[in-house]
Design a protein around this motif. Structure first.
Motif, PDB file in Angstrom:
ATOM      1  N   ALA A  16       0.823  -1.218   0.000  1.00 46.26           N
ATOM      2  CA  ALA A  16       0.000   0.000   0.000  1.00 46.26           C
ATOM      3  C   ALA A  16       0.852   1.261   0.000  1.00 46.26           C
ATOM      4  CB  ALA A  16      -0.928   0.002   1.212  1.00 46.26           C
ATOM      5  N   ILE A  17       2.053   1.214   0.553  1.00 49.06           N
ATOM      6  CA  ILE A  17       2.900   2.408   0.637  1.00 49.06           C
ATOM      7  C   ILE A  17       3.311   2.900  -0.749  1.00 49.06           C
ATOM      8  CG2 ILE A  17       5.050   3.351   1.564  1.00 49.06           C
ATOM      9  CD1 ILE A  17       4.790   1.262   3.841  1.00 49.06           C
ATOM     10  N   PRO A  18       3.972   2.064  -1.572  1.00 50.61           N
ATOM     11  CA  PRO A  18       4.262   2.535  -2.934  1.00 50.61           C
ATOM     12  C   PRO A  18       3.002   2.725  -3.769  1.00 50.61           C
ATOM     13  CG  PRO A  18       4.874   0.224  -2.689  1.00 50.61           C
ATOM     14  CD  PRO A  18       4.560   0.741  -1.325  1.00 50.61           C
ATOM     15  N   GLY A  19       1.936   1.973  -3.442  1.00 50.69           N
ATOM     16  CA  GLY A  19       0.688   2.111  -4.180  1.00 50.69           C
ATOM     17  C   GLY A  19       0.108   3.502  -4.055  1.00 50.69           C
ATOM     18  N   ARG A  20       0.087   4.048  -2.849  1.00 51.07           N
ATOM     19  CA  ARG A  20      -0.445   5.398  -2.637  1.00 51.07           C
ATOM     20  C   ARG A  20       0.359   6.434  -3.423  1.00 51.07           C
ATOM     21  NH1 ARG A  20      -2.374   5.992   3.680  1.00 51.07           N
ATOM     22  NH2 ARG A  20      -3.395   3.960   3.846  1.00 51.07           N
ATOM     23  N   ILE A  21       1.676   6.278  -3.407  1.00 50.65           N
ATOM     24  CA  ILE A  21       2.534   7.213  -4.142  1.00 50.65           C
ATOM     25  C   ILE A  21       2.289   7.100  -5.640  1.00 50.65           C
ATOM     26  CG2 ILE A  21       4.935   7.808  -4.657  1.00 50.65           C
ATOM     27  CD1 ILE A  21       5.622   6.702  -1.842  1.00 50.65           C
TER      28      ILE A  21
END
Length: 203
Positions: free
Chosen positions: A64-69
């Motif tokens: 989810a972390i790179p996904g949000r970016i």
């Protein structure tokens, strides 16, 4: 003041685009809270060990972390935010729907793949939604409107897990609970798809 609550809610409900965002926030936070609360339990109930279920969930949520970016970058450079949210809403509906198909015969990597697809959609929509809410709000009310949109999310975080619990109590089916609780995301995806059909790409 207590009257600020009414002003905050009215500032969201009086504009159609903000109403859709608020309903989207309701659907997304509600489904996210439901998934977090029941996914690991669901896997253990169908035959996975608690260690396996926890490891799958941990790997998935990290995405989810790179996904949000990535979604934020995409919606600010190429795709209209409404279209981006429509894609995410439909993707989270499909991903949670795939979750209901999991059984004890699935390998860990297949379950992890489904959980990752859930994570990159269901856990990664926040930046796009909040940026769009701030963009649609009058310049003097950006904080108020953003807070108003988020308040509907908190309501969804209460209602959908309760709905899931009720379905589970009445039917004993984890799968049916996931399907029912993903329906609001499907509705939001359809509405946003119609809204964005003339303006999919950023100019």
């Amino acid at each position: 003041h207590l009257s600020d609550l009414r002003v905050t809610i009215e500032s969201v409900l009086t504009q159609q685009s903000l109403r859709t965002l608020a309903f989207g926030c309701f659907a997304f936070v509600g489904l996210q809270t439901t998934f977090i609360a029941f996914f690991v339990i669901y896997l253990t109930e169908i035959g996975y060990s608690l260690l396996e279920a926890g490891a799958i969930f941990s790997v998935a949520t990290a995405v989810a972390i790179p996904g949000r970016i990535f979604w934020g970058w995409l919606s600010s450079r190429f795709i209209q935010p409404k279209a981006m949210l429509a894609i995410l809403a439909l993707l989270m509906f499909l991903a949670v729907g795939m979750t209901s198909l999991i059984d004890f015969t699935w390998s860990n990597w297949r379950v992890t793949f489904v959980a990752v697809v859930v994570s990159i959609s269901l856990f990664s929509w926040h930046g796009v939604t909040l940026a769009q809410a701030a963009k649609l709000a009058p310049s003097s009310m950006r904080g108020t409107v953003t807070g108003g949109v988020l308040s509907f999310g908190q309501f969804g975080g209460l209602v959908l897990p309760l709905l899931y619990s009720l379905i589970l109590t009445l039917t004993g089916s984890y799968q049916l609970g996931f399907l029912c609780c993903s329906m609001p995301a499907l509705i939001v995806g359809i509405i946003l798809s119609f809204d964005a059909r003339q303006e999919f790409w950023l100019k």
